[in-house]
Write a protein that holds these residues in place. Structure first.
Motif, PDB file in Angstrom:
ATOM      1  N   PRO A   1     -30.525 -76.659   5.211  1.00  0.00           N
ATOM      2  CA  PRO A   1     -31.094 -76.252   6.300  1.00  0.00           C
ATOM      3  C   PRO A   1     -31.876 -77.682   7.079  1.00  0.00           C
ATOM      4  CG  PRO A   1     -32.487 -75.697   4.583  1.00  0.00           C
ATOM      5  CD  PRO A   1     -30.960 -75.976   4.077  1.00  0.00           C
ATOM      6  N   SER A   2     -32.049 -78.688   6.101  1.00  0.00           N
ATOM      7  CA  SER A   2     -32.514 -80.042   6.414  1.00  0.00           C
ATOM      8  C   SER A   2     -31.781 -81.212   6.056  1.00  0.00           C
ATOM      9  CB  SER A   2     -34.135 -80.292   5.945  1.00  0.00           C
ATOM     10  OG  SER A   2     -33.984 -79.958   4.325  1.00  0.00           O
ATOM     11  N   ALA A   3     -30.447 -81.164   5.928  1.00  0.00           N
ATOM     12  CA  ALA A   3     -29.586 -82.339   5.602  1.00  0.00           C
ATOM     13  C   ALA A   3     -29.714 -83.346   6.744  1.00  0.00           C
ATOM     14  CB  ALA A   3     -28.297 -81.700   5.563  1.00  0.00           C
ATOM     15  N   ALA A   4     -29.966 -82.941   7.897  1.00  0.00           N
ATOM     16  CA  ALA A   4     -30.170 -84.219   9.080  1.00  0.00           C
ATOM     17  C   ALA A   4     -31.511 -84.350   9.407  1.00  0.00           C
ATOM     18  CB  ALA A   4     -29.211 -83.544  10.232  1.00  0.00           C
ATOM     19  N   LEU A   5     -32.409 -84.212   8.598  1.00  0.00           N
ATOM     20  CA  LEU A   5     -33.785 -84.264   9.203  1.00  0.00           C
ATOM     21  C   LEU A   5     -34.430 -85.367   8.506  1.00  0.00           C
ATOM     22  CD1 LEU A   5     -35.058 -80.760   9.412  1.00  0.00           C
ATOM     23  CD2 LEU A   5     -33.885 -81.873  11.189  1.00  0.00           C
ATOM     24  N   ASP A   6     -35.643 -85.818   9.154  1.00  0.00           N
ATOM     25  CA  ASP A   6     -36.377 -87.013   8.476  1.00  0.00           C
ATOM     26  C   ASP A   6     -37.565 -86.296   7.668  1.00  0.00           C
ATOM     27  OD1 ASP A   6     -38.926 -86.631  10.121  1.00  0.00           O
ATOM     28  OD2 ASP A   6     -37.635 -87.176  11.737  1.00  0.00           O
TER      29      ASP A   6
END
Length: 196
Positions: free
Chosen positions: A142-147
């Motif tokens: 769910p947060s693979a593309a998040l800073d």
């Protein structure tokens, strides 16, 4: 009574899987790419063929329709699908306050999906899943593309929902995320879930 229970859940690719997750419980699953983590979540969601049984609050999914099951055991894919051009059409009502908590601006709900960044789409997909008020949330990266800041906001929201009774089954390559979320961690390897 357990919130989610798997009994000899298996497919030709993986399993059998036996596990119990209580209300408010968090189980994080790690493992190498291609190990079948996404397939496992899709089996629990009744999106991929499987044998065995899955129970929600003691009720077998065999006794309910697929759509009814997936409205309570909600799967959010690593690459979410979109059925309308505009973001707001994917929501009954734009969750503006929650969106702001995740670092999303209110105007995002009026724009086209294709204008959103990968990280914005990822957070929007999470909000879309949470709108269903799931008993169990199945999250795939769910947060693979998040800073780091956006990741922390997502994790805080997930912990809050779990404290309110939602059970969470989460797939991640980020072992530190598993540590931050707490709960239990297992590794999928050779088609089996193994203790870490």
């Amino acid at each position: 009574m357990s919130r989610l229970e798997l009994r000899a859940l298996r497919s030709r690719l993986a399993g059998p899987f036996d596990l119990t997750l209580e209300a408010g419980g968090i189980l994080t699953i790690t493992g190498p790419s291609g190990a079948g983590k996404s397939v496992f979540l899709r089996m629990v969601a009744d999106l991929d063929p499987s044998e065995g049984d899955v129970l929600l609050d003691g009720v077998s999914r065999r006794t309910v329709t697929g759509p009814a099951w997936r409205s309570r055991v909600v799967y959010a894919a690593a690459e979410p699908g979109w059925w309308d051009e505009r973001v707001g059409e994917h929501f009954r009502r734009a969750p503006v306050a929650l969106a702001e908590r995740l670092g999303l601006r209110p105007g995002l709900f009026d724009q086209l999906v294709r204008q959103c960044s990968t990280g914005e789409r990822q957070r929007l997909a999470l909000l879309r899943a949470l709108e269903l008020d799931p008993a169990v949330l199945l999250l795939d990266e769910p947060s693979a593309a998040l800073d780091p800041g956006a990741t922390a906001a997502v994790e805080a929201l997930l912990r809050e929902r779990c404290e309110a009774g939602m059970a969470l089954l989460l797939v991640t390559h980020d072992r530190s995320q598993a540590d931050r979320l707490g709960g239990s961690t297992m590794r999928l390897k050779g088609g089996l879930l193994l203790p870490v």
